[in-house]
Design a protein around this motif. Structure first.
Motif, PDB file in Angstrom:
ATOM      1  N   ARG A 253      47.389  44.562  34.832  1.00 42.98           N
ATOM      2  CA  ARG A 253      47.017  45.611  33.889  1.00 42.98           C
ATOM      3  C   ARG A 253      45.639  46.188  34.206  1.00 42.98           C
ATOM      4  NH1 ARG A 253      46.552  44.487  28.431  1.00 42.98           N
ATOM      5  NH2 ARG A 253      46.845  46.734  28.115  1.00 42.98           N
ATOM      6  N   ALA A 254      44.728  45.347  34.679  1.00 43.23           N
ATOM      7  CA  ALA A 254      43.433  45.882  35.119  1.00 43.23           C
ATOM      8  C   ALA A 254      43.632  46.808  36.311  1.00 43.23           C
ATOM      9  CB  ALA A 254      42.485  44.740  35.482  1.00 43.23           C
ATOM     10  N   GLY A 255      44.557  46.442  37.201  1.00 48.85           N
ATOM     11  CA  GLY A 255      44.871  47.325  38.321  1.00 48.85           C
ATOM     12  C   GLY A 255      45.451  48.645  37.870  1.00 48.85           C
ATOM     13  N   ASP A 256      46.328  48.599  36.885  1.00 54.34           N
ATOM     14  CA  ASP A 256      46.901  49.847  36.355  1.00 54.34           C
ATOM     15  C   ASP A 256      45.820  50.707  35.703  1.00 54.34           C
ATOM     16  OD1 ASP A 256      49.422  49.115  37.194  1.00 54.34           O
ATOM     17  OD2 ASP A 256      50.051  48.344  35.237  1.00 54.34           O
ATOM     18  N   THR A 257      44.922  50.050  34.972  1.00 55.57           N
ATOM     19  CA  THR A 257      43.853  50.777  34.288  1.00 55.57           C
ATOM     20  C   THR A 257      42.895  51.412  35.284  1.00 55.57           C
ATOM     21  OG1 THR A 257      43.979  49.285  32.380  1.00 55.57           O
ATOM     22  CG2 THR A 257      41.942  50.537  32.655  1.00 55.57           C
ATOM     23  N   ALA A 258      42.517  50.656  36.295  1.00 58.38           N
ATOM     24  CA  ALA A 258      41.554  51.159  37.275  1.00 58.38           C
ATOM     25  C   ALA A 258      42.159  52.218  38.184  1.00 58.38           C
ATOM     26  CB  ALA A 258      41.013  49.998  38.109  1.00 58.38           C
ATOM     27  N   ALA A 259      43.439  52.060  38.517  1.00 54.45           N
ATOM     28  CA  ALA A 259      44.062  53.003  39.458  1.00 54.45           C
ATOM     29  C   ALA A 259      44.257  54.375  38.821  1.00 54.45           C
ATOM     30  CB  ALA A 259      45.397  52.454  39.949  1.00 54.45           C
ATOM     31  N   ALA A 260      44.852  54.398  37.627  1.00 53.18           N
ATOM     32  CA  ALA A 260      45.066  55.660  36.887  1.00 53.18           C
ATOM     33  C   ALA A 260      45.592  56.766  37.794  1.00 53.18           C
ATOM     34  CB  ALA A 260      43.769  56.097  36.209  1.00 53.18           C
ATOM     35  N   GLY A 261      46.616  56.431  38.574  1.00 49.70           N
ATOM     36  CA  GLY A 261      47.239  57.420  39.443  1.00 49.70           C
ATOM     37  C   GLY A 261      46.628  57.545  40.823  1.00 49.70           C
ATOM     38  N   ARG A 262      45.571  56.791  41.098  1.00 52.09           N
ATOM     39  CA  ARG A 262      44.945  56.864  42.424  1.00 52.09           C
ATOM     40  C   ARG A 262      45.841  56.248  43.484  1.00 52.09           C
ATOM     41  NH1 ARG A 262      39.295  54.058  41.549  1.00 52.09           N
ATOM     42  NH2 ARG A 262      39.428  54.047  43.820  1.00 52.09           N
ATOM     43  N   ARG A 263      45.625  56.662  44.718  1.00 51.53           N
ATOM     44  CA  ARG A 263      46.426  56.160  45.835  1.00 51.53           C
ATOM     45  C   ARG A 263      46.044  54.736  46.208  1.00 51.53           C
ATOM     46  NH1 ARG A 263      49.654  58.122  49.804  1.00 51.53           N
ATOM     47  NH2 ARG A 263      49.622  57.052  51.812  1.00 51.53           N
ATOM     48  N   THR A 264      44.761  54.413  46.155  1.00 49.48           N
ATOM     49  CA  THR A 264      44.315  53.077  46.533  1.00 49.48           C
ATOM     50  C   THR A 264      43.153  52.651  45.641  1.00 49.48           C
ATOM     51  OG1 THR A 264      43.656  51.671  48.409  1.00 49.48           O
ATOM     52  CG2 THR A 264      42.652  53.861  48.262  1.00 49.48           C
ATOM     53  N   LEU A 265      42.877  51.357  45.673  1.00 51.88           N
ATOM     54  CA  LEU A 265      41.948  50.758  44.736  1.00 51.88           C
ATOM     55  C   LEU A 265      41.213  49.624  45.433  1.00 51.88           C
ATOM     56  CD1 LEU A 265      41.251  50.719  41.620  1.00 51.88           C
ATOM     57  CD2 LEU A 265      43.014  48.953  41.414  1.00 51.88           C
ATOM     58  N   LEU A 266      39.925  49.481  45.141  1.00 48.49           N
ATOM     59  CA  LEU A 266      39.167  48.346  45.651  1.00 48.49           C
ATOM     60  C   LEU A 266      39.267  47.186  44.675  1.00 48.49           C
ATOM     61  CD1 LEU A 266      35.889  50.069  46.942  1.00 48.49           C
ATOM     62  CD2 LEU A 266      37.944  49.462  48.245  1.00 48.49           C
ATOM     63  N   ALA A 267      39.245  45.964  45.210  1.00 52.34           N
ATOM     64  CA  ALA A 267      39.337  44.789  44.349  1.00 52.34           C
ATOM     65  C   ALA A 267      38.186  44.745  43.345  1.00 52.34           C
ATOM     66  CB  ALA A 267      39.353  43.522  45.203  1.00 52.34           C
ATOM     67  N   GLY A 268      37.014  45.160  43.769  1.00 50.43           N
ATOM     68  CA  GLY A 268      35.879  45.190  42.852  1.00 50.43           C
ATOM     69  C   GLY A 268      36.095  46.144  41.698  1.00 50.43           C
ATOM     70  N   GLU A 269      36.804  47.234  41.939  1.00 50.15           N
ATOM     71  CA  GLU A 269      37.097  48.173  40.859  1.00 50.15           C
ATOM     72  C   GLU A 269      38.077  47.568  39.863  1.00 50.15           C
ATOM     73  OE1 GLU A 269      36.640  52.493  42.994  1.00 50.15           O
ATOM     74  OE2 GLU A 269      38.343  51.253  43.619  1.00 50.15           O
ATOM     75  N   LEU A 270      39.028  46.791  40.362  1.00 52.60           N
ATOM     76  CA  LEU A 270      39.947  46.098  39.457  1.00 52.60           C
ATOM     77  C   LEU A 270      39.175  45.114  38.574  1.00 52.60           C
ATOM     78  CD1 LEU A 270      43.413  44.613  40.170  1.00 52.60           C
ATOM     79  CD2 LEU A 270      41.661  43.139  39.209  1.00 52.60           C
ATOM     80  N   ILE A 271      38.274  44.350  39.182  1.00 49.28           N
ATOM     81  CA  ILE A 271      37.486  43.389  38.415  1.00 49.28           C
ATOM     82  C   ILE A 271      36.657  44.103  37.350  1.00 49.28           C
ATOM     83  CG2 ILE A 271      35.622  41.695  38.578  1.00 49.28           C
ATOM     84  CD1 ILE A 271      36.699  41.067  41.428  1.00 49.28           C
TER      85      ILE A 271
ATOM     86  N   ALA B  51      37.422  46.649  35.774  1.00 52.21           N
ATOM     87  CA  ALA B  51      38.300  47.127  34.705  1.00 52.21           C
ATOM     88  C   ALA B  51      38.797  46.009  33.794  1.00 52.21           C
ATOM     89  CB  ALA B  51      39.496  47.867  35.297  1.00 52.21           C
ATOM     90  N   LEU B  52      38.543  44.756  34.144  1.00 53.97           N
ATOM     91  CA  LEU B  52      39.039  43.634  33.336  1.00 53.97           C
ATOM     92  C   LEU B  52      38.595  43.693  31.869  1.00 53.97           C
ATOM     93  CD1 LEU B  52      38.768  40.629  35.822  1.00 53.97           C
ATOM     94  CD2 LEU B  52      40.850  41.392  34.636  1.00 53.97           C
ATOM     95  N   PRO B  53      37.325  44.024  31.563  1.00 55.61           N
ATOM     96  CA  PRO B  53      36.942  44.062  30.145  1.00 55.61           C
ATOM     97  C   PRO B  53      37.774  45.039  29.316  1.00 55.61           C
ATOM     98  CG  PRO B  53      34.987  44.044  31.548  1.00 55.61           C
ATOM     99  CD  PRO B  53      36.165  44.229  32.459  1.00 55.61           C
ATOM    100  N   ARG B  54      38.375  46.006  29.957  1.00 54.27           N
ATOM    101  CA  ARG B  54      39.166  46.994  29.217  1.00 54.27           C
ATOM    102  C   ARG B  54      40.545  46.475  28.847  1.00 54.27           C
ATOM    103  NH1 ARG B  54      38.526  51.931  33.315  1.00 54.27           N
ATOM    104  NH2 ARG B  54      39.937  52.975  31.845  1.00 54.27           N
ATOM    105  N   VAL B  55      40.990  45.361  29.458  1.00 53.08           N
ATOM    106  CA  VAL B  55      42.306  44.797  29.124  1.00 53.08           C
ATOM    107  C   VAL B  55      42.180  43.398  28.523  1.00 53.08           C
ATOM    108  CG1 VAL B  55      43.487  46.167  30.865  1.00 53.08           C
ATOM    109  CG2 VAL B  55      42.640  43.900  31.478  1.00 53.08           C
ATOM    110  N   LEU B  56      40.995  42.819  28.553  1.00 56.25           N
ATOM    111  CA  LEU B  56      40.792  41.513  27.923  1.00 56.25           C
ATOM    112  C   LEU B  56      40.773  41.654  26.402  1.00 56.25           C
ATOM    113  CD1 LEU B  56      38.097  39.956  30.253  1.00 56.25           C
ATOM    114  CD2 LEU B  56      40.221  38.809  29.566  1.00 56.25           C
ATOM    115  N   PRO B  57      41.300  40.664  25.670  1.00 56.16           N
ATOM    116  CA  PRO B  57      41.253  40.748  24.198  1.00 56.16           C
ATOM    117  C   PRO B  57      39.844  40.532  23.682  1.00 56.16           C
ATOM    118  CG  PRO B  57      42.167  38.642  24.902  1.00 56.16           C
ATOM    119  CD  PRO B  57      42.007  39.470  26.144  1.00 56.16           C
TER     120      PRO B  57
END
Length: 489
Positions: free
Chosen positions: A463-481, A483-489
């Motif tokens: 879900r952090a990957g989905d949030t960070a990607a937002a339609g982008r073609r590629t994503l860095l692992a650091g960007e996924l990390i 984005a974690l606060p946005r999907v953590l409860p």
């Protein structure tokens, strides 16, 4: 699925079933509604019908589309008078409404193998369903090739033709749909393996089947929910302190691979670990400390230091950038021999495949290549039936196993399997596995049981990957990390 269909139609105990043709009509109506919602400007439809119930659903769609004023043509793999059951009735109703049927031999030919299909704004794939258990050949394979070459978008009925609904593997040839509408029961194979390349948007409609149809039938797998982390992680109490949320020891980062432990440590901290220590090569511990000041960087080449860290930690994340050097093998052996829970990844798994090790309370996180080495088979064998592979790994190593990939699976030694429906192709990038290792280790250190930590970690990661990607073609692992606060409860 066969038992669900039987119950729905024949009834169960004192409960009466639903007429088979009524269910087929509901399926056709759901498909037509989906077609109109997705492609409201469509004026022409081509429906490709097989000889089974999927074909019957297709005939219903064709009739409804014609009644709505659309230009509809039907290509049938079997003559209407040769098919049986509800599908035959659906074909007869289509013809009674003035519809005609083309055989595949009636299609225009050209210089392409198998020829082309008549032009249409939308194609409905109603060829093959859940019963497919062998490779698609001959006329079916040719028609699937024509469908995939066509310019029109495709809606698949229940299952994209050629996809194995049990495993997610492609049986020789398979339709590539933009949308698949599945009925009555969710098919496990559509969530993993190669299936996501073929389903497009995957929708589900229970066709108003009564709840009793499902009672007493044990599901083969669980589809993970976005709310899982919230259910697993209790709210933090006001008097909490850093010791309340676990101490993760990350070990790895051999020469030329220092970034992997940085990613795993950052992911663990971001997921909520109170303390994170990193045991790595001495030169790396000095060089990387400024990049993540919140972690405690240690000389992993010093045995006494490593022993002290192990004593203080709650869980070990072993493998990111570990390598296979003498140092790598030494710390691998030492940490696995400890009584601490372990999350094992990357070269930690490759060393396991090479040397073997018996223990419990560990989580293995292989991608298909690593899983293949652990089971001494080919990666294609893993992908052919990911459910069987995940269960075999969990049983053989007495471990919770995360089989990564599209539709990641989590398997437990007792046979439980969970499927993650989140994630996207932008996550196909280096470092994503290191981030997952840190997330799962953090959750394990915060007190979650191994299976729960693996399931919740996979969901948070995807879900952090989905949030960070937002339609982008590629994503860095650091960007996924990040984005974690946005999907953590």
């Amino acid at each position: 699925m066969a038992e669900l269909d039987r119950r729905a139609i024949e009834g169960h105990g004192e409960d009466h079933g639903v007429d088979g043709y009524v269910l087929m009509t509901r399926a056709g109506q759901a498909l037509f509604r989906g077609l109109r919602a997705r492609y409201p400007e469509a004026e022409s439809v081509l429906v490709c019908c097989g000889g089974g119930n999927n074909g019957g659903d297709g005939y219903v769609v064709a009739r409804l589309a014609r009644e709505a004023g659309l230009d509809v043509r039907v290509v049938a793999m079997s003559a209407p008078d040769k098919i049986k059951g509800e599908a035959r009735q659906a074909a007869a109703d289509w013809q009674a409404a003035g519809g005609s049927v083309m055989a595949i031999d009636d299609l225009p030919a050209d210089d392409l193998p198998g020829g082309r299909l008549p032009e249409a704004d939308v194609i409905v794939d109603a060829l093959l369903g859940t019963g497919l258990d062998r490779e698609v050949r001959d006329d079916y394979a040719q028609l699937i090739e024509r469908i995939n070459r066509a310019d029109a978008p495709v809606i698949a009925v229940d299952v994209p033709s050629g996809v194995n609904a049990d495993t997610g593997s492609v049986m020789g040839k398979a339709v590539r749909a933009e949308m698949t509408i599945s009925f009555i029961g969710r098919k496990r194979g559509l969530e993993t393996g190669q299936a996501p390349n073929h389903t497009g948007e995957l929708l589900f409609n229970a066709l108003e089947v009564p709840d009793w149809v499902y009672q007493g039938l044990e599901a083969d797998a669980v589809l993970l929910d976005a709310s899982l982390a919230r259910e697993c992680l209790a709210p933090r109490e006001p008097a909490s302190h850093k010791g309340s949320f676990g101490h993760v020891l990350v070990c790895g980062g051999d020469f030329n691979m220092p970034g992997a432990v940085m990613l795993a440590a950052r992911a663990a901290l971001t997921t909520g670990s109170g303390l994170v220590s990193v045991a790595t090569r001495a030169r790396h511990s000095l060089a990387l400390a400024a990049g993540l000041a919140e972690a405690m960087w240690a000389d992993g080449e010093d045995g006494d230091v490593l022993a002290a860290l192990l004593q203080r930690s709650d869980v070990v994340a072993l493998g990111p950038g570990l390598g296979t050097s003498e140092w790598s093998r030494s710390v691998w052996q030492r940490l696995l021999a400890s009584k601490r829970p372990v999350v094992l990844d990357a070269d930690g798994l490759n060393l396991l495949a090479e040397h073997g090790f018996e223990r419990n309370d560990w989580i293995l996180t292989p991608h298909p290549g690593e899983a293949a080495r652990l089971l001494d088979v080919g990666a294609g064998d893993i992908q052919h039936d990911r459910f069987a592979a995940a269960r075999e790994l969990a049983a053989r190593f007495d471990a919770v196993v995360i089989l990564k990939g599209a539709g990641s699976l989590v398997a437990a030694p007792d046979g439980r399997v969970a499927v993650c429906p989140f994630g996207n192709p932008a996550m196909a990038a280096a470092g994503m596995g290191d981030a997952l290792t840190g997330i799962v280790a953090s959750l394990r250190g915060q007190g979650l049981a191994a299976f729960d930590a693996a399931c919740a970690g996979v969901v948070l990661h995807a879900r952090a990957g989905d949030t960070a990607a937002a339609g982008r073609r590629t994503l860095l692992a650091g960007e996924l990390i990040a984005a974690l606060p946005r999907v953590l409860p």
